[in-house]
Design a protein around this motif. Structure first.
Motif, mmCIF file in Angstrom:
data_model
loop_
_atom_site.group_PDB
_atom_site.id
_atom_site.type_symbol
_atom_site.label_atom_id
_atom_site.label_comp_id
_atom_site.label_asym_id
_atom_site.label_seq_id
_atom_site.Cartn_x
_atom_site.Cartn_y
_atom_site.Cartn_z
ATOM 1 N N ARG A 1 9.692 6.277 56.383
ATOM 2 C CA ARG A 1 10.590 5.596 57.313
ATOM 3 C C ARG A 1 11.933 6.318 57.428
ATOM 4 N NH1 ARG A 1 11.433 -0.588 57.240
ATOM 5 N NH2 ARG A 1 12.526 0.093 59.109
ATOM 6 N N LEU A 2 12.228 7.211 56.509
ATOM 7 C CA LEU A 2 13.434 8.031 56.645
ATOM 8 C C LEU A 2 13.368 8.891 57.909
ATOM 9 C CD1 LEU A 2 14.037 9.206 52.973
ATOM 10 C CD2 LEU A 2 15.473 7.670 54.304
ATOM 11 N N ASN A 3 12.125 9.101 58.421
ATOM 12 C CA ASN A 3 11.974 9.846 59.659
ATOM 13 C C ASN A 3 12.345 9.019 60.886
ATOM 14 O OD1 ASN A 3 11.189 12.447 58.914
ATOM 15 N ND2 ASN A 3 9.080 11.819 58.554
ATOM 16 N N LEU A 4 12.589 7.732 60.694
ATOM 17 C CA LEU A 4 12.941 6.863 61.818
ATOM 18 C C LEU A 4 14.449 6.702 61.984
ATOM 19 C CD1 LEU A 4 10.307 4.036 61.251
ATOM 20 C CD2 LEU A 4 10.145 5.997 62.777
ATOM 21 N N SER A 5 15.203 7.103 60.972
ATOM 22 C CA SER A 5 16.667 6.982 61.032
ATOM 23 C C SER A 5 17.280 8.370 61.191
ATOM 24 C CB SER A 5 17.200 6.319 59.755
ATOM 25 O OG SER A 5 16.678 5.024 59.616
ATOM 26 N N ARG A 6 18.351 8.438 61.942
ATOM 27 C CA ARG A 6 18.980 9.721 62.260
ATOM 28 C C ARG A 6 20.310 9.874 61.523
ATOM 29 N NH1 ARG A 6 14.463 11.771 64.343
ATOM 30 N NH2 ARG A 6 13.539 10.298 65.798
ATOM 31 N N VAL A 7 20.720 11.113 61.415
ATOM 32 C CA VAL A 7 22.002 11.406 60.789
ATOM 33 C C VAL A 7 23.130 10.700 61.531
ATOM 34 C CG1 VAL A 7 23.662 13.268 60.327
ATOM 35 C CG2 VAL A 7 21.232 13.598 59.791
ATOM 36 N N ARG A 8 23.003 10.594 62.850
ATOM 37 C CA ARG A 8 24.055 9.922 63.630
ATOM 38 C C ARG A 8 24.195 8.446 63.275
ATOM 39 N NH1 ARG A 8 20.004 10.897 67.578
ATOM 40 N NH2 ARG A 8 18.825 8.988 68.067
ATOM 41 N N ASP A 9 23.176 7.860 62.591
ATOM 42 C CA ASP A 9 23.213 6.448 62.219
ATOM 43 C C ASP A 9 23.979 6.193 60.923
ATOM 44 O OD1 ASP A 9 21.620 5.861 64.427
ATOM 45 O OD2 ASP A 9 19.760 6.180 63.290
ATOM 46 N N VAL A 10 24.342 7.246 60.192
ATOM 47 C CA VAL A 10 25.065 7.066 58.926
ATOM 48 C C VAL A 10 26.463 7.669 59.059
ATOM 49 C CG1 VAL A 10 22.922 7.134 57.600
ATOM 50 C CG2 VAL A 10 24.238 9.238 57.909
ATOM 51 N N GLU A 11 27.263 7.444 58.032
ATOM 52 C CA GLU A 11 28.649 7.924 58.061
ATOM 53 C C GLU A 11 28.700 9.440 57.877
ATOM 54 O OE1 GLU A 11 32.926 7.246 55.758
ATOM 55 O OE2 GLU A 11 31.099 6.278 55.019
ATOM 56 N N ILE A 12 29.301 10.116 58.849
ATOM 57 C CA ILE A 12 29.515 11.559 58.765
ATOM 58 C C ILE A 12 30.994 11.772 58.460
ATOM 59 C CG2 ILE A 12 29.427 13.759 60.005
ATOM 60 C CD1 ILE A 12 27.218 12.539 61.752
ATOM 61 N N THR A 13 31.282 12.347 57.304
ATOM 62 C CA THR A 13 32.677 12.500 56.883
ATOM 63 C C THR A 13 33.209 13.877 57.271
ATOM 64 O OG1 THR A 13 31.956 13.288 54.702
ATOM 65 C CG2 THR A 13 32.366 10.927 54.945
ATOM 66 N N ASP A 14 34.511 13.921 57.467
ATOM 67 C CA ASP A 14 35.157 15.198 57.764
ATOM 68 C C ASP A 14 35.410 15.929 56.450
ATOM 69 O OD1 ASP A 14 36.156 17.202 59.273
ATOM 70 O OD2 ASP A 14 38.051 16.223 59.750
ATOM 71 N N TYR A 15 35.592 17.234 56.537
ATOM 72 C CA TYR A 15 35.800 18.039 55.339
ATOM 73 C C TYR A 15 36.850 19.088 55.665
ATOM 74 C CZ TYR A 15 33.929 18.982 50.683
ATOM 75 O OH TYR A 15 33.758 19.052 49.317
ATOM 76 N N PRO A 16 37.668 19.470 54.693
ATOM 77 C CA PRO A 16 38.673 20.503 54.973
ATOM 78 C C PRO A 16 38.013 21.826 55.355
ATOM 79 C CG PRO A 16 38.592 19.991 52.619
ATOM 80 C CD PRO A 16 37.775 18.966 53.311
ATOM 81 N N THR A 17 38.481 22.420 56.442
ATOM 82 C CA THR A 17 37.896 23.668 56.921
ATOM 83 C C THR A 17 38.983 24.701 57.202
ATOM 84 O OG1 THR A 17 37.971 22.949 59.238
ATOM 85 C CG2 THR A 17 35.954 22.463 58.003
ATOM 86 N N VAL A 18 38.568 25.947 57.154
ATOM 87 C CA VAL A 18 39.417 27.076 57.550
ATOM 88 C C VAL A 18 38.524 28.047 58.316
ATOM 89 C CG1 VAL A 18 41.094 26.908 55.680
ATOM 90 C CG2 VAL A 18 38.975 28.184 55.323
ATOM 91 N N THR A 19 39.126 29.053 58.940
ATOM 92 C CA THR A 19 38.324 30.034 59.682
ATOM 93 C C THR A 19 38.485 31.420 59.059
ATOM 94 O OG1 THR A 19 40.009 30.763 61.266
ATOM 95 C CG2 THR A 19 38.849 28.697 61.764
ATOM 96 N N VAL A 20 37.584 32.302 59.435
ATOM 97 C CA VAL A 20 37.609 33.664 58.880
ATOM 98 C C VAL A 20 38.860 34.428 59.310
ATOM 99 C CG1 VAL A 20 35.108 33.893 58.631
ATOM 100 C CG2 VAL A 20 36.179 34.457 60.818
ATOM 101 N N ASP A 21 39.538 33.953 60.361
ATOM 102 C CA ASP A 21 40.748 34.640 60.822
ATOM 103 C C ASP A 21 42.020 34.138 60.137
ATOM 104 O OD1 ASP A 21 39.404 36.302 62.638
ATOM 105 O OD2 ASP A 21 39.387 34.725 64.170
#
Length: 405
Positions: free
Chosen positions: A246-266
């Motif tokens: 049943r995990l195949n019936l739920s999507r990532v968009r249905d759970v909490e997606i958290t932000d994370y600190p990011t930087v770029t190669v430049d």
């Protein structure tokens, strides 16, 4: 779409390959045919666009009986995607996609615009892929072009015959996610053939589990088939671990997606170090120039970088999209020692992170829901049995009274 007593007999065979299939498929619905090899699922699919001529029965699309119309004209109205893409090797990507629109007489300007639109739709840069030949593409890219070609003339119906069966598992997961995203945007009527029940659960609005000769064992939603398989044959397809499936019936968009600190190669190394120090985390996500996840950087990596990030950090090996299933995300998280997976957009750009705690909470909620459903189902069965016993006892008492009279 309606299939009415659809039948296929081959000369010399005592039994039909497909025997009187009756089915209604709603507009905008994605229906999956799943069943053992040789059960007739691909034959049934190919009769819809008359690549295989039916021996008997009717096919109606949008209320129109297409059983006796010109099969070539019919196929131009129905998209068709197959395993290994089926692209013409001597044609460029653009020429392959333009094939059906050109056949039906679209003007050149409209075709050119449509080719670019289709490439963008399936996540391929038109400028980069327009002039390439199929041999210059990966297996996954070829399949994307195959889907783009099938959709190019904007058909209301799309038939897909094990289209992702010839690619590696990771590419297959991403192609499935892409199809889910496309269906959310386009709302086509799709009939999809597979022998993989997990793929059927992941993709289907409804699933037709087929026995030999395409006899329908059960035609229902994935949830209904997982929780209440019709018989032992269907249970064999469901297999063990229905709750985890049943995990195949739920999507990532249905759970909490958290932000994370990011930087770029430049970004300068000192700025990256300052960002990590102020983030309150032990690591930071390094993005490439297109905003796609590239590496995880820890404090120690930066201390050892010595002015260059070339050898610092750990490459991001796996990502998931918002349309990926929770099962895909859980597998990615379990492979990753740090217990998280990066979520990306349609062009691979970073959109957030999902961690193990979030996924485990979702698993526990699904298991608890299954437990409650099972208890409710058992309670309904007991009530039905009690009611039947009561009626039987009343009938016996009445019969006894009549006999005595």
């Amino acid at each position: 779409m309606e299939l009415e007593n659809l039948t296929k007999r081959y000369p010399g065979s005592p039994d039909p390959a497909v025997d009187s299939v009756n089915m209604e498929i709603n507009a905008g619905e994605l229906v999956v045919f799943v069943g053992p090899s040789g059960c007739g699922k691909s034959t049934t699919l190919k009769m819809i666009n008359r690549l295989i001529e039916p021996t008997g029965g009717r096919i109606r699309i949008g209320g129109e009986d297409v059983t006796h119309m010109d099969p070539v004209k019919l196929r131009r109205k129905i998209g068709y995607a197959i395993q290994a893409s089926g692209l013409f090797p001597h044609m460029t990507v653009a020429q392959n996609i333009a094939l059906v629109p050109r056949m039906v007489g679209w003007p050149k300007a409209r075709i050119t615009s449509r080719v670019e639109e289709m490439l963008d739709l399936v996540g391929l840069d038109p400028g980069e892929f327009h002039g390439r030949y199929p041999r210059q593409l990966s297996g996954g890219q070829q399949q994307r072009v195959g889907v783009a070609r099938a959709l190019a003339a904007d058909p209301p119906v799309l038939l897909m015959d094990e289209p992702f069966g010839a690619v590696d598992p990771i590419t297959r997961d991403h192609l499935q996610d892409e199809l889910i995203r496309l269906q959310h945007e386009l709302h086509k009527t799709i009939v999809f053939v597979t022998h993989d029940f997990d793929e059927a659960i992941k993709l289907g609005d409804r699933i037709a589990v087929l026995r030999e000769r395409s006899h329908i064992a059960q035609f229902d939603t994935p949830e209904a088939i997982l929780t209440n398989p019709a018989d032992d044959f269907v249970s064999g397809f469901v297999g063990a671990g229905a709750a985890l499936k049943r995990l195949n019936l739920s999507r990532v968009r249905d759970v909490e997606i958290t932000d994370y600190p990011t930087v770029t190669v430049d970004d300068p190394l000192q700025e990256i170090f300052n960002r990590l120090r102020s983030s309150g985390t032990n690591e930071i996500l390094l993005l490439d120039r297109r905003g796609r996840p590239y590496k995880w950087l820890r404090r120690g990596d930066l201390m050892r970088a010595k002015g260059s990030l070339a050898r610092a950090g750990t490459l991001v090996h796996d990502t998931v999209t918002r349309d990926a299933t929770l099962r895909d995300a859980l597998e990615a998280v379990l492979i990753d020692n740090a217990g998280r997976v990066v979520v990306t957009g349609r062009r691979g750009e970073y959109t957030g992170v999902v961690d193990m705690e979030t996924l485990m909470n979702s698993v526990h909620e699904l298991l608890e829901a299954d437990r409650l459903d099972a208890m409710e189902h058992q309670h309904e069965l007991e009530e039905t049995r009690a009611e039947q016993t009561h009626h039987e006892q009343e009938g016996t008492a009445g019969a006894g009274g009549e006999a005595k009279a």
